[in-house]
Design an enzyme around this catalytic site. Structure first.
Site, mmCIF file in Angstrom:
data_model
loop_
_atom_site.group_PDB
_atom_site.id
_atom_site.type_symbol
_atom_site.label_atom_id
_atom_site.label_comp_id
_atom_site.label_asym_id
_atom_site.label_seq_id
_atom_site.Cartn_x
_atom_site.Cartn_y
_atom_site.Cartn_z
ATOM 1 C CE1 TYR A 36 -3.472 -2.602 0.152
ATOM 2 C CE2 TYR A 36 -3.685 -2.264 2.498
ATOM 3 C CZ TYR A 36 -4.078 -2.896 1.344
ATOM 4 O OH TYR A 36 -5.093 -3.820 1.385
ATOM 5 C CG LEU A 186 -18.826 1.158 4.182
ATOM 6 C CD1 LEU A 186 -18.265 2.474 4.710
ATOM 7 C CD2 LEU A 186 -20.303 1.027 4.537
ATOM 8 N NE ARG A 188 -12.925 -2.613 -3.831
ATOM 9 C CZ ARG A 188 -11.634 -2.809 -3.608
ATOM 10 N NH1 ARG A 188 -10.844 -1.793 -3.439
ATOM 11 N NH2 ARG A 188 -11.152 -4.026 -3.546
ATOM 12 N N GLY A 189 -17.056 2.565 -0.816
ATOM 13 C CA GLY A 189 -17.696 3.882 -0.792
ATOM 14 C C GLY A 189 -18.977 3.922 -1.605
ATOM 15 C CB SER A 192 -20.497 5.155 1.814
ATOM 16 O OG SER A 192 -20.462 6.125 0.773
HETATM 17 N N1 LIG Z 1 -7.533 -8.458 1.092
HETATM 18 C C1 LIG Z 1 -7.849 -7.687 0.090
HETATM 19 O O1 LIG Z 1 -7.811 -8.105 -1.075
HETATM 20 C C2 LIG Z 1 -8.276 -6.278 0.352
HETATM 21 C C3 LIG Z 1 -8.788 -5.508 -0.710
HETATM 22 C C4 LIG Z 1 -9.205 -4.201 -0.439
HETATM 23 C C5 LIG Z 1 -9.130 -3.705 0.855
HETATM 24 N N2 LIG Z 1 -8.625 -4.473 1.858
HETATM 25 C C6 LIG Z 1 -8.514 -3.948 3.238
HETATM 26 O O2 LIG Z 1 -9.790 -3.575 3.688
HETATM 27 C C7 LIG Z 1 -9.781 -2.221 4.141
HETATM 28 C C8 LIG Z 1 -11.129 -1.607 3.829
HETATM 29 O O3 LIG Z 1 -11.335 -1.659 2.433
HETATM 30 P P1 LIG Z 1 -12.011 -0.499 1.649
HETATM 31 O O4 LIG Z 1 -11.383 0.783 2.099
HETATM 32 O O5 LIG Z 1 -12.013 -0.787 0.212
HETATM 33 O O6 LIG Z 1 -13.471 -0.646 2.159
HETATM 34 P P2 LIG Z 1 -14.741 0.199 2.425
HETATM 35 O O7 LIG Z 1 -14.821 0.405 3.894
HETATM 36 O O8 LIG Z 1 -15.817 -0.529 1.710
HETATM 37 O O9 LIG Z 1 -14.583 1.606 1.662
HETATM 38 C C9 LIG Z 1 -13.930 2.669 2.264
HETATM 39 C C10 LIG Z 1 -14.207 3.951 1.493
HETATM 40 O O10 LIG Z 1 -15.597 4.256 1.558
HETATM 41 C C11 LIG Z 1 -15.785 5.650 1.650
HETATM 42 N N3 LIG Z 1 -16.661 5.941 2.805
HETATM 43 C C12 LIG Z 1 -17.785 6.687 2.752
HETATM 44 N N4 LIG Z 1 -18.379 6.742 3.958
HETATM 45 C C13 LIG Z 1 -17.606 6.039 4.800
HETATM 46 C C14 LIG Z 1 -17.703 5.764 6.186
HETATM 47 N N5 LIG Z 1 -18.680 6.207 6.955
HETATM 48 N N6 LIG Z 1 -16.727 5.023 6.764
HETATM 49 C C15 LIG Z 1 -15.710 4.554 6.014
HETATM 50 N N7 LIG Z 1 -15.561 4.791 4.685
HETATM 51 C C16 LIG Z 1 -16.510 5.530 4.070
HETATM 52 C C17 LIG Z 1 -14.422 6.275 1.823
HETATM 53 O O11 LIG Z 1 -14.047 6.827 0.568
HETATM 54 P P3 LIG Z 1 -13.729 8.375 0.471
HETATM 55 O O12 LIG Z 1 -12.755 8.633 1.585
HETATM 56 O O13 LIG Z 1 -13.170 8.542 -0.895
HETATM 57 O O14 LIG Z 1 -15.063 9.034 0.682
HETATM 58 C C18 LIG Z 1 -13.505 5.119 2.145
HETATM 59 O O15 LIG Z 1 -12.207 5.272 1.619
HETATM 60 C C19 LIG Z 1 -8.610 -1.571 3.421
HETATM 61 O O16 LIG Z 1 -8.124 -0.472 4.150
HETATM 62 C C20 LIG Z 1 -7.625 -2.709 3.337
HETATM 63 O O17 LIG Z 1 -6.876 -2.782 4.535
HETATM 64 C C21 LIG Z 1 -8.226 -5.746 1.614
#
Ligand SMILES: NC(=O)c1ccc[n+]([C@@H]2O[C@H](COP(=O)([O-])OP(=O)(O)OC[C@H]3O[C@@H](n4cnc5c(N)ncnc54)[C@H](OP(=O)(O)O)[C@@H]3O)[C@@H](O)[C@H]2O)c1
Length: 316
Positions: A36, A186, A188-189, A192
């Site tokens: 990352y 979420l 990825r937003g 959300s």
């Molecule tokens: N193992 C794997 O293959 C894999 C793949 C992807 C991720 N991951 C892990 O999972 C974690 C979470 O993944 P993700 O960031 O894609 O998931 P997510 O929680 O589905 O999406 C996060 C994004 O949603 C938006 N958002 C809007 N409202 C929100 C709220 N109330 N709380 C949090 N986010 C909100 C934000 O985008 P904005 O800031 O642009 O508004 C934020 O960056 C990552 O940090 C990573 O460590 C693992």
């Protein structure tokens, strides 16, 4: 992840403040990947955790993704010697002598999972890793890995829009006693309540390439979000909180991993902890976003091909 890479620019001071606010709220699981931002995220965590007791946080690290100087993705390396090399660099960047959970991000097609997990198991014996995890593996790989060393959790996408694991992967994990760390809760937003057709995607934000955000699918997916917003409003909460609460409701062995990168998003996400969903709520939520309703795959075709979890299955 989004604090260092893949979702467009992030504010460093706000990222650190968000991690501190999460710790203050009692969150203790911090997930990262050495790739990352090519080490950026591990260095960020090190800074965020400076002066704090190491044993109070659970650090989960993904490794194995190969990148070039421009950030391009060039493959996966799960060879035993590479595992030990990746870990040595991660420990140095994180400023710790052990990682709580260590996992290969995607299965390396050229290396049997037994060899990769065997190398992590050696690192467990040596005290540099506490637990073996997996990421995006299917049921067969999970069994093979678990036979080499007990696996504590499988990190995999799981949300109202991505319920593919319910068929085979979740039952297998439960049979083996492996927990699920759900990411993309979420979507990825997208799920959300803050995404819209008008929202411009910044350069470097991979959401510009994800099928569910593509113009052809976005309208249908946002209509699902609006249906969920109506359910959330009746419960006096937000779309994000209800989407997280739904994942929490899947069982005590399912842990939502939330990608908040700002304090306001974190506060909104934490509200999910106060929500108790009744059977009637669950029926209404699943009526708004039925299984398989998402338009588009969760990754672009080329990346879908790298997912061991998708062999012979549809992610929807
Ligand atoms: N193992 C794997 O293959 C894999 C793949 C992807 C991720 N991951 C892990 O999972 C974690 C979470 O993944 P993700 O960031 O894609 O998931 P997510 O929680 O589905 O999406 C996060 C994004 O949603 C938006 N958002 C809007 N409202 C929100 C709220 N109330 N709380 C949090 N986010 C909100 C934000 O985008 P904005 O800031 O642009 O508004 C934020 O960056 C990552 O940090 C990573 O460590 C693992």
């Amino acid at each position: 992840m989004g604090m260092s890479d893949l979702y467009g620019p992030a504010d460093r001071a706000e990222s650190l403040a968000t991690i501190h606010a999460a710790l203050a709220a009692g969150i203790n699981l911090l997930d990262t990947g050495d790739f990352y931002g090519m080490g950026h995220n591990e260095l960020l965590l090190r800074e965020a955790l400076r002066g704090r007791a190491r044993e109070r946080v659970v650090i989960s690290v993904k490794f194995g993704a190969l990148r070039d100087v421009k950030g391009g993705w060039t493959g996966i390396d799960g060879r035993p010697a590479a595992v030990k090399n990746f870990l040595a660099y991660s420990l140095q960047r994180l400023g710790t002598d052990y990682v709580d959970v260590y996992r290969l991000t995607r299965v390396d097609p050229a290396v049997p999972i037994e060899d990769t997990v065997g190398a992590i198991a050696e690192m467990v014996k040596a005290g540099h890793v506490r637990h073996v995890g997996l990421s995006e593996t299917g049921a067969d790989t999970m069994r093979r890995a678990h036979a080499v060393h007990p696996v504590c959790d499988l990190q995999i996408e799981y949300s109202l829009l991505s319920r593919g694991i319910e068929r085979e992967i979740l039952p297998t994990a439960r049979e083996l006693g492996i927990a699920i760390t759900a990411y993309g809760v979420l979507s990825r937003g997208l799920l959300s309540g803050h995404w819209s057709k008008e929202r411009a995607v910044a350069p470097g934000d991979i959401r510009g390439f994800l099928p569910r955000f593509a113009a052809a699918n976005l309208g249908r997916n946002l209509a699902l979000v609006e249906a969920l917003r109506a359910v959330a409003a009746e419960k006096g909460t937000t779309v994000a909180a209800i989407a997280i609460a739904w994942v929490r409701s899947r069982g005590a062995d399912v842990f939502p991993l939330i990608g908040a990168r700002r304090r306001d998003r974190l506060t909104e996400a934490l509200a999910a902890l106060e929500i108790d969903l009744t059977a009637e709520d669950l029926a209404r939520i699943e009526g708004a976003v039925p299984p398989g309703a998402a338009a588009g795959d969760r990754y672009a075709t080329a990346q879908m091909a790298h997912l061991d979890s998708e062999r012979g299955h549809s992610a929807r």
